[in-house]
Scaffold this motif. Sequence first.
Motif, PDB file in Angstrom:
ATOM      1  N   VAL A 194      -1.545  12.819  -3.692  1.00 36.08           N
ATOM      2  CA  VAL A 194      -2.606  12.663  -4.485  1.00 36.08           C
ATOM      3  C   VAL A 194      -3.260  10.933  -4.365  1.00 36.08           C
ATOM      4  CG1 VAL A 194      -3.514  15.250  -4.543  1.00 36.08           C
ATOM      5  CG2 VAL A 194      -2.228  13.743  -6.868  1.00 36.08           C
ATOM      6  N   ASP A 195      -2.006  10.608  -3.847  1.00 37.58           N
ATOM      7  CA  ASP A 195      -2.635   8.935  -4.691  1.00 37.58           C
ATOM      8  C   ASP A 195      -2.936   8.458  -3.850  1.00 37.58           C
ATOM      9  OD1 ASP A 195      -1.249   6.295  -6.015  1.00 37.58           O
ATOM     10  OD2 ASP A 195      -1.111   6.140  -3.705  1.00 37.58           O
ATOM     11  N   LEU A 196      -4.375   7.202  -3.921  1.00 42.25           N
ATOM     12  CA  LEU A 196      -5.609   7.891  -2.913  1.00 42.25           C
ATOM     13  C   LEU A 196      -4.723   6.604  -1.362  1.00 42.25           C
ATOM     14  CD1 LEU A 196      -8.393   6.909  -1.939  1.00 42.25           C
ATOM     15  CD2 LEU A 196      -9.058   5.248  -3.128  1.00 42.25           C
ATOM     16  N   LEU A 200      -5.188   7.681   1.837  1.00 40.77           N
ATOM     17  CA  LEU A 200      -5.196   6.803   3.337  1.00 40.77           C
ATOM     18  C   LEU A 200      -4.340   6.298   4.275  1.00 40.77           C
ATOM     19  CD1 LEU A 200      -7.837   4.296   0.909  1.00 40.77           C
ATOM     20  CD2 LEU A 200      -8.367   5.937   2.070  1.00 40.77           C
ATOM     21  N   MET A 201      -2.928   5.823   3.503  1.00 39.92           N
ATOM     22  CA  MET A 201      -2.130   5.399   4.820  1.00 39.92           C
ATOM     23  C   MET A 201      -2.245   6.505   5.527  1.00 39.92           C
ATOM     24  SD  MET A 201       0.758   3.143   2.306  1.00 39.92           S
ATOM     25  CE  MET A 201       1.654   2.846   3.901  1.00 39.92           C
ATOM     26  N   ASN A 202      -1.800   7.746   5.328  1.00 37.91           N
ATOM     27  CA  ASN A 202      -1.254   9.274   5.865  1.00 37.91           C
ATOM     28  C   ASN A 202      -2.678   9.113   7.085  1.00 37.91           C
ATOM     29  OD1 ASN A 202       0.642   9.317   5.034  1.00 37.91           O
ATOM     30  ND2 ASN A 202      -0.008  11.518   3.480  1.00 37.91           N
ATOM     31  N   TYR A 203      -3.480   9.614   6.544  1.00 39.35           N
ATOM     32  CA  TYR A 203      -5.153   9.128   7.604  1.00 39.35           C
ATOM     33  C   TYR A 203      -4.714   8.650   8.672  1.00 39.35           C
ATOM     34  CZ  TYR A 203      -7.022  12.829   3.934  1.00 39.35           C
ATOM     35  OH  TYR A 203      -6.876  13.611   2.973  1.00 39.35           O
ATOM     36  N   ARG A 204      -4.439   7.073   7.832  1.00 38.11           N
ATOM     37  CA  ARG A 204      -5.057   5.665   9.655  1.00 38.11           C
ATOM     38  C   ARG A 204      -3.861   6.499  10.997  1.00 38.11           C
ATOM     39  NH1 ARG A 204      -2.506   0.383   7.827  1.00 38.11           N
ATOM     40  NH2 ARG A 204      -0.337   1.328   7.457  1.00 38.11           N
ATOM     41  N   GLU A 205      -2.499   6.307   9.869  1.00 36.80           N
ATOM     42  CA  GLU A 205      -1.338   7.559  10.708  1.00 36.80           C
ATOM     43  C   GLU A 205      -1.715   8.186  12.132  1.00 36.80           C
ATOM     44  OE1 GLU A 205       1.474   5.757  11.300  1.00 36.80           O
ATOM     45  OE2 GLU A 205       0.987   4.343   9.959  1.00 36.80           O
ATOM     46  N   LEU A 206      -2.876   9.279  11.816  1.00 38.28           N
ATOM     47  CA  LEU A 206      -3.072  10.212  11.882  1.00 38.28           C
ATOM     48  C   LEU A 206      -4.103   9.855  13.158  1.00 38.28           C
ATOM     49  CD1 LEU A 206      -3.776  12.998   9.868  1.00 38.28           C
ATOM     50  CD2 LEU A 206      -2.007  13.110  11.499  1.00 38.28           C
TER      51      LEU A 206
END
Length: 235
Positions: A194-196, A200-206
């Motif tokens: 849940v670290d912001l 955000l890094m995960n969403y960027r990779e997706l």
Amino acid sequence: MLKPDSIATAVLLAALVAFGPITTDIYLPALPGLVKTFETDASRIQLTLSIFLAGYAFAQLLVGPLSDRFGRRPILIGGLVLYFFATLACIFAGTIGELITARFFQAIGACSGAVLGRAVVRDVYGANAAKVLAYIATTMATSLMVAPVFGGYLLKWFGWQSIFIVLVISNFCLFVLVYRYLQETNQHKNPNAVDLVHLLMNYRELLRNRLFVGYVLTNSFSYGGIFCFISGSSF
């Protein structure tokens, strides 16, 4: 507790996943009548469907990471509790604004079952996950055909509020089953889930994965087309 990979667990997970779509479809026959009940227009009544989808979409961004951090079981139980009280608010809504607000929170609760039911499948079924997900998809398709018809009979015999009363009762039964029989399946909780910055890094990779984006857009346009039809079909 049920065995994680048992048939009974698969049935329970199928019910959890299907509950969100059922919540949408079972009350569709009531939409035209709600225009008169709340003394409003069709677009405001249709907003109760749109806001449900918005809440459902928003919750998907939170439910998964929260369950990765704290476990599937507590987040699922919390979602079922939220759904229970939000549906009670739907039953006692005195204005269309109250109904719209209650539907938003109802969607967040319903989303927990849809997201975490699939997450539990991934946790415990391993190589058989695709087979179990196929069973769940079949259950969803069947329930979506039955739900509007059942909702229509409830509307005819008992009025629109009876639809939400049935949803409250069904939700309570699911809550009891989850609380008593579904054990925690996330054995490797991620303290950074849940670290912001991590999110955000995960969403960027997706979003940088063109194949993923293509699948999402295809599914989104299909889903959007379906709900354009659904929102006007009752009228």
